[in-house]
Each structure stands twice: as C-alpha cells, then as structure tokens.
Motif scaffolding. Structure first.
Motif, PDB file in Angstrom:
ATOM      1  N   ASP A 170       0.977  -1.313   0.059  1.00 54.40           N
ATOM      2  CA  ASP A 170       0.116  -0.215  -0.014  1.00 54.40           C
ATOM      3  C   ASP A 170       0.821   1.295  -0.035  1.00 54.40           C
ATOM      4  O   ASP A 170       1.583   1.737   0.770  1.00 54.40           O
ATOM      5  CB  ASP A 170      -1.066   0.064   1.131  1.00 54.40           C
ATOM      6  N   GLU A 171       0.813   1.934  -1.203  1.00 51.32           N
ATOM      7  CA  GLU A 171       1.962   3.258  -1.283  1.00 51.32           C
ATOM      8  C   GLU A 171       3.193   2.914  -0.595  1.00 51.32           C
ATOM      9  O   GLU A 171       3.682   3.697   0.265  1.00 51.32           O
ATOM     10  CB  GLU A 171       0.950   4.338  -0.410  1.00 51.32           C
ATOM     11  N   PRO A 172       3.942   1.757  -1.028  1.00 51.55           N
ATOM     12  CA  PRO A 172       5.202   1.673  -0.372  1.00 51.55           C
ATOM     13  C   PRO A 172       6.338   2.449  -0.595  1.00 51.55           C
ATOM     14  O   PRO A 172       7.230   2.318   0.174  1.00 51.55           O
ATOM     15  CB  PRO A 172       5.489   0.284  -0.974  1.00 51.55           C
ATOM     16  N   THR A 173       6.183   3.589  -1.513  1.00 51.16           N
ATOM     17  CA  THR A 173       7.299   4.408  -1.722  1.00 51.16           C
ATOM     18  C   THR A 173       6.692   5.915  -1.116  1.00 51.16           C
ATOM     19  O   THR A 173       7.611   6.796  -1.230  1.00 51.16           O
ATOM     20  CB  THR A 173       7.880   4.383  -2.927  1.00 51.16           C
ATOM     21  N   GLY A 174       5.631   5.933  -0.675  1.00 44.07           N
ATOM     22  CA  GLY A 174       4.902   7.176  -0.219  1.00 44.07           C
ATOM     23  C   GLY A 174       5.612   8.023   0.480  1.00 44.07           C
ATOM     24  O   GLY A 174       5.472   9.209   0.714  1.00 44.07           O
ATOM     25  N   ALA A 175       6.464   7.413   1.578  1.00 41.38           N
ATOM     26  CA  ALA A 175       7.204   8.190   2.711  1.00 41.38           C
ATOM     27  C   ALA A 175       8.701   8.319   2.505  1.00 41.38           C
ATOM     28  O   ALA A 175       9.427   8.709   3.217  1.00 41.38           O
ATOM     29  CB  ALA A 175       6.824   7.701   4.183  1.00 41.38           C
ATOM     30  N   LEU A 176       9.136   7.875   1.248  1.00 42.48           N
ATOM     31  CA  LEU A 176      10.640   7.812   0.932  1.00 42.48           C
ATOM     32  C   LEU A 176      10.870   8.953  -0.209  1.00 42.48           C
ATOM     33  O   LEU A 176      10.142   9.549  -0.784  1.00 42.48           O
ATOM     34  CB  LEU A 176      10.862   6.427   0.316  1.00 42.48           C
ATOM     35  N   GLU A 183      15.172   2.166  -4.852  1.00 46.43           N
ATOM     36  CA  GLU A 183      15.651   0.906  -4.241  1.00 46.43           C
ATOM     37  C   GLU A 183      14.505  -0.305  -3.771  1.00 46.43           C
ATOM     38  O   GLU A 183      14.581  -1.351  -4.052  1.00 46.43           O
ATOM     39  CB  GLU A 183      16.548   1.141  -2.867  1.00 46.43           C
ATOM     40  N   VAL A 184      13.428   0.440  -3.007  1.00 47.62           N
ATOM     41  CA  VAL A 184      12.481  -0.366  -2.772  1.00 47.62           C
ATOM     42  C   VAL A 184      11.547  -1.044  -3.932  1.00 47.62           C
ATOM     43  O   VAL A 184      11.083  -1.998  -4.138  1.00 47.62           O
ATOM     44  CB  VAL A 184      11.206   0.295  -1.946  1.00 47.62           C
ATOM     45  N   LEU A 185      11.415  -0.024  -4.856  1.00 42.16           N
ATOM     46  CA  LEU A 185      10.811  -0.674  -6.208  1.00 42.16           C
ATOM     47  C   LEU A 185      11.608  -1.624  -6.950  1.00 42.16           C
ATOM     48  O   LEU A 185      11.194  -2.728  -7.302  1.00 42.16           O
ATOM     49  CB  LEU A 185      10.567   0.627  -7.016  1.00 42.16           C
ATOM     50  N   ASN A 186      12.926  -1.596  -7.004  1.00 37.93           N
ATOM     51  CA  ASN A 186      13.905  -2.547  -7.632  1.00 37.93           C
ATOM     52  C   ASN A 186      13.694  -3.734  -6.750  1.00 37.93           C
ATOM     53  O   ASN A 186      13.647  -4.837  -7.241  1.00 37.93           O
ATOM     54  CB  ASN A 186      15.179  -1.806  -7.551  1.00 37.93           C
ATOM     55  N   PHE A 187      13.579  -3.699  -5.277  1.00 37.80           N
ATOM     56  CA  PHE A 187      13.477  -4.909  -4.406  1.00 37.80           C
ATOM     57  C   PHE A 187      12.219  -5.620  -4.801  1.00 37.80           C
ATOM     58  O   PHE A 187      12.114  -6.835  -4.893  1.00 37.80           O
ATOM     59  CB  PHE A 187      13.659  -4.568  -3.184  1.00 37.80           C
ATOM     60  N   LEU A 188      11.083  -4.764  -4.998  1.00 36.10           N
ATOM     61  CA  LEU A 188       9.774  -5.517  -5.248  1.00 36.10           C
ATOM     62  C   LEU A 188       9.646  -5.994  -6.683  1.00 36.10           C
ATOM     63  O   LEU A 188       9.105  -7.252  -7.027  1.00 36.10           O
ATOM     64  CB  LEU A 188       8.534  -4.503  -5.370  1.00 36.10           C
ATOM     65  N   LYS A 189      10.707  -5.570  -7.729  1.00 40.66           N
ATOM     66  CA  LYS A 189      10.646  -6.455  -8.871  1.00 40.66           C
ATOM     67  C   LYS A 189      11.385  -7.651  -8.847  1.00 40.66           C
ATOM     68  O   LYS A 189      11.185  -8.396  -9.470  1.00 40.66           O
ATOM     69  CB  LYS A 189      11.417  -5.203  -9.909  1.00 40.66           C
ATOM     70  N   GLU A 190      12.476  -7.704  -8.100  1.00 44.96           N
ATOM     71  CA  GLU A 190      13.387  -8.813  -7.551  1.00 44.96           C
ATOM     72  C   GLU A 190      12.484  -9.646  -7.130  1.00 44.96           C
ATOM     73  O   GLU A 190      12.350 -10.954  -7.545  1.00 44.96           O
ATOM     74  CB  GLU A 190      14.458  -8.606  -6.981  1.00 44.96           C
ATOM     75  N   LEU A 191      11.626  -9.545  -6.017  1.00 39.91           N
ATOM     76  CA  LEU A 191      10.795 -10.515  -5.618  1.00 39.91           C
ATOM     77  C   LEU A 191       9.644 -10.987  -6.763  1.00 39.91           C
ATOM     78  O   LEU A 191       9.389 -12.320  -6.648  1.00 39.91           O
ATOM     79  CB  LEU A 191      10.026  -9.712  -4.353  1.00 39.91           C
ATOM     80  N   ASN A 192       9.246 -10.147  -7.556  1.00 39.53           N
ATOM     81  CA  ASN A 192       8.336 -10.748  -8.616  1.00 39.53           C
ATOM     82  C   ASN A 192       9.019 -11.689  -9.575  1.00 39.53           C
ATOM     83  O   ASN A 192       8.318 -12.681  -9.952  1.00 39.53           O
ATOM     84  CB  ASN A 192       7.768  -9.571  -9.417  1.00 39.53           C
ATOM     85  N   GLU A 193      10.067 -11.242  -9.780  1.00 38.16           N
ATOM     86  CA  GLU A 193      10.874 -12.237 -10.883  1.00 38.16           C
ATOM     87  C   GLU A 193      11.309 -13.668 -10.066  1.00 38.16           C
ATOM     88  O   GLU A 193      11.593 -14.488 -10.692  1.00 38.16           O
ATOM     89  CB  GLU A 193      12.277 -11.511 -11.307  1.00 38.16           C
ATOM     90  N   GLU A 194      11.332 -13.499  -8.707  1.00 46.56           N
ATOM     91  CA  GLU A 194      11.568 -14.806  -8.086  1.00 46.56           C
ATOM     92  C   GLU A 194      10.203 -15.731  -7.906  1.00 46.56           C
ATOM     93  O   GLU A 194      10.124 -16.880  -7.343  1.00 46.56           O
ATOM     94  CB  GLU A 194      12.011 -14.639  -6.700  1.00 46.56           C
ATOM     95  N   GLY A 195       9.031 -15.121  -8.413  1.00 42.83           N
ATOM     96  CA  GLY A 195       7.945 -15.845  -8.338  1.00 42.83           C
ATOM     97  C   GLY A 195       6.668 -15.259  -7.549  1.00 42.83           C
ATOM     98  O   GLY A 195       5.608 -15.742  -7.406  1.00 42.83           O
ATOM     99  N   ASN A 196       6.999 -14.168  -6.756  1.00 46.05           N
ATOM    100  CA  ASN A 196       6.073 -13.517  -5.658  1.00 46.05           C
ATOM    101  C   ASN A 196       5.044 -12.977  -6.556  1.00 46.05           C
ATOM    102  O   ASN A 196       5.323 -12.164  -7.370  1.00 46.05           O
ATOM    103  CB  ASN A 196       6.783 -12.867  -4.991  1.00 46.05           C
ATOM    104  N   THR A 197       3.847 -13.272  -6.111  1.00 45.03           N
ATOM    105  CA  THR A 197       2.624 -12.296  -6.539  1.00 45.03           C
ATOM    106  C   THR A 197       2.294 -10.993  -5.760  1.00 45.03           C
ATOM    107  O   THR A 197       2.642 -10.968  -4.533  1.00 45.03           O
ATOM    108  CB  THR A 197       1.109 -12.897  -6.506  1.00 45.03           C
ATOM    109  N   ILE A 198       2.657  -9.825  -6.699  1.00 41.98           N
ATOM    110  CA  ILE A 198       2.538  -8.469  -5.861  1.00 41.98           C
ATOM    111  C   ILE A 198       1.461  -7.749  -6.371  1.00 41.98           C
ATOM    112  O   ILE A 198       1.400  -7.451  -7.760  1.00 41.98           O
ATOM    113  CB  ILE A 198       4.003  -7.659  -6.001  1.00 41.98           C
ATOM    114  N   VAL A 199       0.897  -7.199  -5.614  1.00 43.29           N
ATOM    115  CA  VAL A 199      -0.340  -6.290  -5.900  1.00 43.29           C
ATOM    116  C   VAL A 199      -0.157  -4.770  -5.326  1.00 43.29           C
ATOM    117  O   VAL A 199       0.016  -4.811  -3.901  1.00 43.29           O
ATOM    118  CB  VAL A 199      -1.862  -6.617  -5.511  1.00 43.29           C
TER     119      VAL A 199
END
Length: 235
Positions: A170-176, A183-199
């Motif tokens: 929920d707005e994961p970069t809103g306070a950054l 950095e946080v968005l890149n990490f979320l992309k990495e998690l998705n590439e590992e197979g995690n479902t992200i909304v």
C-alpha cells in the motif's frame, strides 16, 4: 497455463451517509494470476483503498464474490478472515507500522507469532527474511535506529516471513525520497522475478509504470485493465 490467485466478481462496497448512498466500489470484476506484478492506481477517493481492503481481507464487500487462492473470502467469519490474512497475505504499508519498542527480529517475527509458529522456527524464518533484505546484521537494532528506507525493508522482510501467496503493498514508496523509492521498487521487482505475486496500490502513475500490469480505478469502477506498455501509451 496461468493460475488465478485473486478472483473478484461484481464487487460492490456501498456506504450510507445519511440519505446518500456512496458506491466506493461499483461492480468491480478482476482476476490476478499467480506471479503477476499488478499496480492498482487511482486518485484519492477513487475506490482503490476500499478495493485494497477487500483484497487484503481487511473488509468484506456489500455484494459480489471474492476468491483468494480458490477460498471464498466473502463468506468467512472474522476469525477465518484473520486466519487467511496470516496464512496467505504479506502486507507492506506506507508508514512501515513497525513496533517502536521491539527490535527488528521481533518485528519480523510478529505475523509468525500470530500464526502460532513455534519460537525456534519463528526466529529462523525471521532471520532468513532479514537476510533477504540485507539487514540480518542489524537484527538487534530498534526501528528508530534505521533510515526510512531501511525501515521499509524491515516491513518487506515482515511481509515475506510467512511465505505468503500474495504481497499487498500500500503506497510502499509514499514516505521515501526518490533514491530510496527506487531501491524499494527494484526490490519488489526482484521479488516478483522470484515468483512472488505483488499487488501495489498507488495514486502515482509514475509508480504504477513500475509494475507489469495496471488496473486504474475511477469513481469506484475499473476504467483500464491491461499491460503496462498499453497504459504508458494513454497517460
């Protein structure tokens, strides 16, 4: 073949304010498959936060159906909703929501504690999550000893600790700041590439473009649902 994780059909969420009827979600149907990275974008008051609460089993629709991993969420009791949150959903919030008087390890262990995971296993899994976000060496630190970006990484570690089917951000970069947001968005992309479902829920189109699939909400209805490249072409 794609396997649905989230299946919403004809979702209505109606509030009554005096004599006025407010349709926060107005007939939303949406399928999100396992392994997708989806951004749900909309302005304040569009209905995206209400939809997020329904997807996260924090609220139930007025009518319609919601299946999460094939389980019928809208027919569940409060205890069953709490169970599905603990078992299937990892939450990442804009304001981190870390316990200020608990160290990093204790914060990451929290959802495992709610899920009644034994203490030794709980600690092992929490440490593995901290390792994934590069903060295992700081496990004894308190949240106020970290930067904003580090605190958000702890909240990501907490979301991952239970090995959830769905990560709801929920707005994961809103306070950054912009650098830490990247950095946080890149990490979320990495998690998705590992197979995690992200909304990911956001009001910012530039953040939405970091996902692979975009769903835009306006006045409680979906007015775009498609590939990020197609969305980039119309904004």
């Amino acid at each position: 073949m794609a396997e649905p994780l989230i299946e919403l059909k004809d979702i209505y969420k109606i509030y009554h304010m005096g004599d006025e009827e407010v349709r926060a979600n107005d007939g939303i149907s949406l399928t999100i498959n396992r392994g997708e990275f989806v951004a749900i974008v909309g302005k304040s008051g569009s209905g995206k936060s209400t939809l997020m609460n329904i997807i996260g089993a924090l609220d139930v629709p007025t009518s319609g159906s919601y299946l999460l991993g094939g389980e019928d969420v809208d027919q569940m009791s409060d205890d069953q909703l709490a169970d599905i949150r603990n078992r299937m959903i990892g939450f990442i919030f804009q304001q981190y929501n870390l316990l200020p008087k608990s160290n990093l390890l204790e914060n990451v262990e929290l959802p495992l504690l709610y899920a009644k995971v034994p203490a030794e296993e709980r600690k092992e899994r929490a440490m593995r999550s901290l390792e994934r976000v590069g903060l295992a060496d700081k496990w004894k630190n308190m949240p106020n000893q970290l930067s904003g970006g580090q605190q958000q990484r702890v909240s990501i570690a907490r979301a991952l600790a239970g090995d959830p089917s769905l990560i709801l951000a929920d707005e994961p970069t809103g306070a950054l700041d912009s650098k830490t947001s990247r950095e946080v968005l890149n990490f979320l992309k990495e998690l998705n590439e590992e197979g995690n479902t992200i909304v990911m829920i956001t009001h910012d189109n530039s953040i939405a473009l970091e996902a692979k699939h975009v769903v835009r909400i306006h006045d409680g209805k979906i007015n775009f649902n498609g590939d990020v490249k197609d969305y980039a072409a119309i904004i």
